[in-house]
Design a protein around this motif. Structure first.
Motif, PDB file in Angstrom:
ATOM      1  N   VAL A   1       7.117  70.359 -31.643  1.00  0.00           N
ATOM      2  CA  VAL A   1       8.435  70.465 -31.664  1.00  0.00           C
ATOM      3  C   VAL A   1       9.347  69.305 -32.122  1.00  0.00           C
ATOM      4  N   LEU A   2       8.864  68.121 -31.889  1.00  0.00           N
ATOM      5  CA  LEU A   2       9.593  66.968 -32.471  1.00  0.00           C
ATOM      6  C   LEU A   2       9.504  67.073 -34.007  1.00  0.00           C
ATOM      7  N   ILE A   3       8.228  67.451 -34.529  1.00  0.00           N
ATOM      8  CA  ILE A   3       8.139  67.659 -36.009  1.00  0.00           C
ATOM      9  C   ILE A   3       9.409  68.525 -36.478  1.00  0.00           C
ATOM     10  N   ILE A   4       9.209  69.974 -36.052  1.00  0.00           N
ATOM     11  CA  ILE A   4       9.939  70.863 -36.181  1.00  0.00           C
ATOM     12  C   ILE A   4      11.557  70.402 -36.338  1.00  0.00           C
ATOM     13  N   PHE A   5      11.800  69.645 -35.275  1.00  0.00           N
ATOM     14  CA  PHE A   5      13.250  69.286 -34.962  1.00  0.00           C
ATOM     15  C   PHE A   5      13.787  68.100 -36.107  1.00  0.00           C
ATOM     16  N   LEU A   6      12.793  67.433 -36.479  1.00  0.00           N
ATOM     17  CA  LEU A   6      13.036  66.414 -37.553  1.00  0.00           C
ATOM     18  C   LEU A   6      13.156  67.212 -39.015  1.00  0.00           C
ATOM     19  N   VAL A   7      12.364  68.059 -39.285  1.00  0.00           N
ATOM     20  CA  VAL A   7      12.298  68.584 -40.627  1.00  0.00           C
ATOM     21  C   VAL A   7      13.683  69.555 -40.606  1.00  0.00           C
ATOM     22  N   LEU A   8      14.017  70.213 -39.347  1.00  0.00           N
ATOM     23  CA  LEU A   8      15.272  71.109 -39.460  1.00  0.00           C
ATOM     24  C   LEU A   8      16.455  70.140 -39.584  1.00  0.00           C
ATOM     25  N   THR A   9      16.555  68.758 -39.247  1.00  0.00           N
ATOM     26  CA  THR A   9      17.867  67.902 -39.152  1.00  0.00           C
ATOM     27  C   THR A   9      17.807  66.974 -40.206  1.00  0.00           C
ATOM     28  N   THR A  10      16.998  66.923 -41.018  1.00  0.00           N
ATOM     29  CA  THR A  10      16.638  66.098 -42.192  1.00  0.00           C
ATOM     30  C   THR A  10      17.781  66.566 -43.319  1.00  0.00           C
ATOM     31  N   THR A  11      18.440  65.781 -43.862  1.00  0.00           N
ATOM     32  CA  THR A  11      19.372  66.006 -45.048  1.00  0.00           C
ATOM     33  C   THR A  11      18.699  65.816 -46.326  1.00  0.00           C
ATOM     34  N   PHE A  12      18.684  66.633 -47.239  1.00  0.00           N
ATOM     35  CA  PHE A  12      18.163  66.597 -48.601  1.00  0.00           C
ATOM     36  C   PHE A  12      19.270  66.096 -49.378  1.00  0.00           C
ATOM     37  N   SER A  13      19.022  65.213 -50.152  1.00  0.00           N
ATOM     38  CA  SER A  13      20.140  64.851 -51.213  1.00  0.00           C
ATOM     39  C   SER A  13      19.610  65.024 -52.583  1.00  0.00           C
ATOM     40  N   LYS A  14      20.484  65.821 -53.304  1.00  0.00           N
ATOM     41  CA  LYS A  14      20.123  66.027 -54.771  1.00  0.00           C
ATOM     42  C   LYS A  14      20.619  65.171 -55.786  1.00  0.00           C
TER      43      LYS A  14
END
Length: 140
Positions: free
Chosen positions: A25-38
């Motif tokens: 659950v923590l991994i899924i939360f971190l993946v979804l809330t991470t912002t990706f900069s281009k």
């Protein structure tokens, strides 16, 4: 009186399933809330150079690299774009009985980096270790 004589003691059991569930659950939360900069590109500011003209000019060999990758040695086209062809043309351009000349590389701003590296390697193979680059004076 010992009432526990017939009973066995149960060993404690560590259940890892809830721990694994929480970690997922923590991994899924971190993946979804991470912002990706281009990064769309890099801004590079190249240095400009100013120098006073020398009183006595050393022997120079002018090596020009065009935007298409064509090589000219002392304004004469070289037969090929390979390192060996450039080295042979530089060897022919060395004045006899003089000190080692300076190879001045004039590369077009749109010339491929590999063409300039080939020119430098050709100068090294021709035994010319004094290499410089021509730069444009900054606008005033």
């Amino acid at each position: 009186m010992n009432f526990q004589r017939g009973r066995r003691q149960e060993e404690p059991e560590i259940n890892l399933i809830p721990l694994i569930d929480i970690m997922l659950v923590l991994i899924i939360f971190l993946v979804l809330t991470t912002t990706f900069s281009k990064v769309s590109g890099l801004e590079i500011n190249l240095p400009t150079g100013e120098a006073q003209p020398a009183e006595t000019l050393p022997d120079e060999i002018d090596l020009a690299v065009s935007a298409t990758g064509d090589i000219l040695v002392n304004r004469q086209p070289v037969g090929g774009k390979g390192i060996e062809a450039i080295a042979a043309a530089l060897g022919r351009a060395v004045p006899a009985g003089k000190d080692q000349p300076v190879v001045v590389i004039n590369a077009d701003a749109k010339a491929a980096h590999q063409s300039v590296i080939n020119a430098m390697q050709a100068a090294q193979r021709a035994g010319l270790s004094r290499i410089t680059f021509a730069v444009q004076a900054p606008p005033q």
